[in-house]
Design an enzyme around this catalytic site. Sequence first.
Site, PDB file in Angstrom:
ATOM      1  N   GLU A 176      49.913  77.140  88.833  1.00 14.84           N
ATOM      2  CA  GLU A 176      49.669  77.060  90.283  1.00 14.84           C
ATOM      3  C   GLU A 176      49.633  75.617  90.798  1.00 14.84           C
ATOM      4  O   GLU A 176      48.696  75.210  91.493  1.00 14.84           O
ATOM      5  CB  GLU A 176      48.370  77.798  90.654  1.00 14.84           C
ATOM      6  CG  GLU A 176      48.478  79.282  90.426  1.00 14.84           C
ATOM      7  CD  GLU A 176      47.312  80.116  90.989  1.00 14.84           C
ATOM      8  OE1 GLU A 176      46.288  79.533  91.382  1.00 14.84           O
ATOM      9  OE2 GLU A 176      47.446  81.353  91.016  1.00 14.84           O
ATOM     10  N   GLU A 295      50.440  86.500  87.044  1.00 11.65           N
ATOM     11  CA  GLU A 295      49.080  86.873  87.472  1.00 11.65           C
ATOM     12  C   GLU A 295      49.228  87.901  88.573  1.00 11.65           C
ATOM     13  O   GLU A 295      49.822  87.613  89.619  1.00 11.65           O
ATOM     14  CB  GLU A 295      48.291  85.665  87.995  1.00 11.65           C
ATOM     15  CG  GLU A 295      47.878  84.706  86.912  1.00 11.65           C
ATOM     16  CD  GLU A 295      46.937  83.603  87.404  1.00 11.65           C
ATOM     17  OE1 GLU A 295      46.159  83.845  88.344  1.00 11.65           O
ATOM     18  OE2 GLU A 295      47.008  82.499  86.842  1.00 11.65           O
TER      19      GLU A 295
HETATM   20  O1  AHR Z   1      42.916  84.648  87.523  1.00 19.05           O
HETATM   21  C1  AHR Z   1      41.985  83.850  88.198  1.00 19.05           C
HETATM   22  C2  AHR Z   1      42.606  82.583  88.783  1.00 19.05           C
HETATM   23  O2  AHR Z   1      43.483  82.955  89.802  1.00 19.05           O
HETATM   24  C3  AHR Z   1      43.447  81.767  87.855  1.00 19.05           C
HETATM   25  O3  AHR Z   1      42.700  80.851  87.118  1.00 19.05           O
HETATM   26  C4  AHR Z   1      44.352  81.021  88.816  1.00 19.05           C
HETATM   27  O4  AHR Z   1      45.580  80.700  88.234  1.00 19.05           O
HETATM   28  C5  AHR Z   1      44.462  81.960  89.992  1.00 19.05           C
HETATM   29  O5  AHR Z   1      44.241  81.317  91.186  1.00 19.05           O
END
Ligand code: AHR
Length: 502
Positions: A176, A295
């Site tokens: 990210e 994610e």
């Molecule tokens: O999954 C939780 C968080 O969400 C992770 O650390 C990050 O990559 C995202 O913002």
Amino acid sequence: MTTPARFTLDPAFAVGDVNPRLFGSFVEHLGRCVYTGIYEPGHPTADEAGLRTDVLELIRELGVTAVRYPGGNFVSGYKWEDSVGPADERPRRLDLAWRSTESNRFGLSEYIAFLRKIGPQAEPMMAINLGTRGVAEALELQEYANHPSGTALSDLRVTHGDKDPFDIRLWCLGNEMDGPWQTGHKTAEEYGRLAAETARAMRQIDPKLELVACGSSSQSMPTFADWEAKVLAEAYDLVDYISLHAYYEETDGDRDSFLASAVDMESFIENVVATCDHIGARLKSKKKINLSFDEWNVWYQSRPNPHQVEDWQEAPRLLEDNYSVTDAVVFGSLLIALLRHADRVTVACLAQLVNVIAPILTEPGGPAWKQTTFFPFSQASRYGRGQVLDVRVDSPAYETKKFGEVPLLHATAVRDPETGAVTVFAVNRSQTEPLPLEVALNGLELTSVVEHTALADADPEAKNTLDEPERVTPHAVEGTALQDGTLTATLEPLSWNVIRLA
Ligand code: AHR
């Protein structure tokens, strides 16, 4: 009675094959995902390595494949060398991402041992720190992890007790990096250059690595699409995947929009595919960049943490969402969205695996149990391997504030090419009405309904808790029939359905 929702299945019209990596997950050093989640020395079920065997058993049942590690936001401050060697000599560090203290008792070697214990289907997906670190440290980690022996860092690994290299094929180039919250956040140009330089150097050691460049943290990021275009303009030839992240939650009591969250996920995927292909066309490249949706989940980010957490605690209770039936139906719909795009989404990671926005919850010293979201994932992972058939639904629709008119039915179907068996995954988004379903089966030699299960409940808020760990489980649905080449079923209001045909 509502008008039936209909679609046709025909093996001549397929989206593509499901890559097993679509059923990946994610273990971050965050809250209690690692400590008292997967790793708890002294727990009654812990093995000699301190891994909770009750949790390992559930992970195997879940059927996860690639497991992304060690973050997440955590990775942007990660020093891999802190996490190797004798555990009691490892330094304790501040984890800036989650304002916690990291003991490093669980590290790289333990992660690989954990994957090996899950079984051969599990593979590493290692993220490197491109927040506070760069090319040199990425190369050092690669040498330590993957080089057989005969160099300083590979021999160090052997000295640490890991004779066999870890053979990590899949690497994430940071996490990210488009997000201002990220330690070492960068502009697209800065990150694109760094990702390209890191990829080029890592490929000097091993040209066959599979590399994921960071895309956007969500489709709503102000830099979305421009970010992907700029990063790929630098790194197109050097990486294999671009990442996508998305989390959904119900806000302002707008359940109708929440139930349609997959509309956003599908448009996100299609927009990223378009952006990748645009850059590919500009570069006159024959290569296609695939998508790593590394994610995704339901996450109640806007709710305050019900647990009292002080700064710099070890393994505090963070992000321990307890999921309802409604959440599981949305979650199932997100899985359907991924499967519907299996031709380009070839890696996906459910964030996360245990305790932290996870399908498995544990109590320290106590039991482990399945959240409602466990079931759609384990069923899709088990029956969703094979060839995704093209499903174009003709469905009654409903009105949502966020997405306008949305079909009540969300569905996909996966055919096992070896047996010819087909599994239909379907969600009824109506909160109140059952939805009749009719599926025309063309050119498919299907003769029987093996089972139809649904996850639905009279109480859409029903959850599995420590006191009632089996309150919600899928139940069998009667009356589903296959006759004269047509499948007929009724989908309960607000339900996730799995219909298996042989
Ligand atoms: O999954 C939780 C968080 O969400 C992770 O650390 C990050 O990559 C995202 O913002």
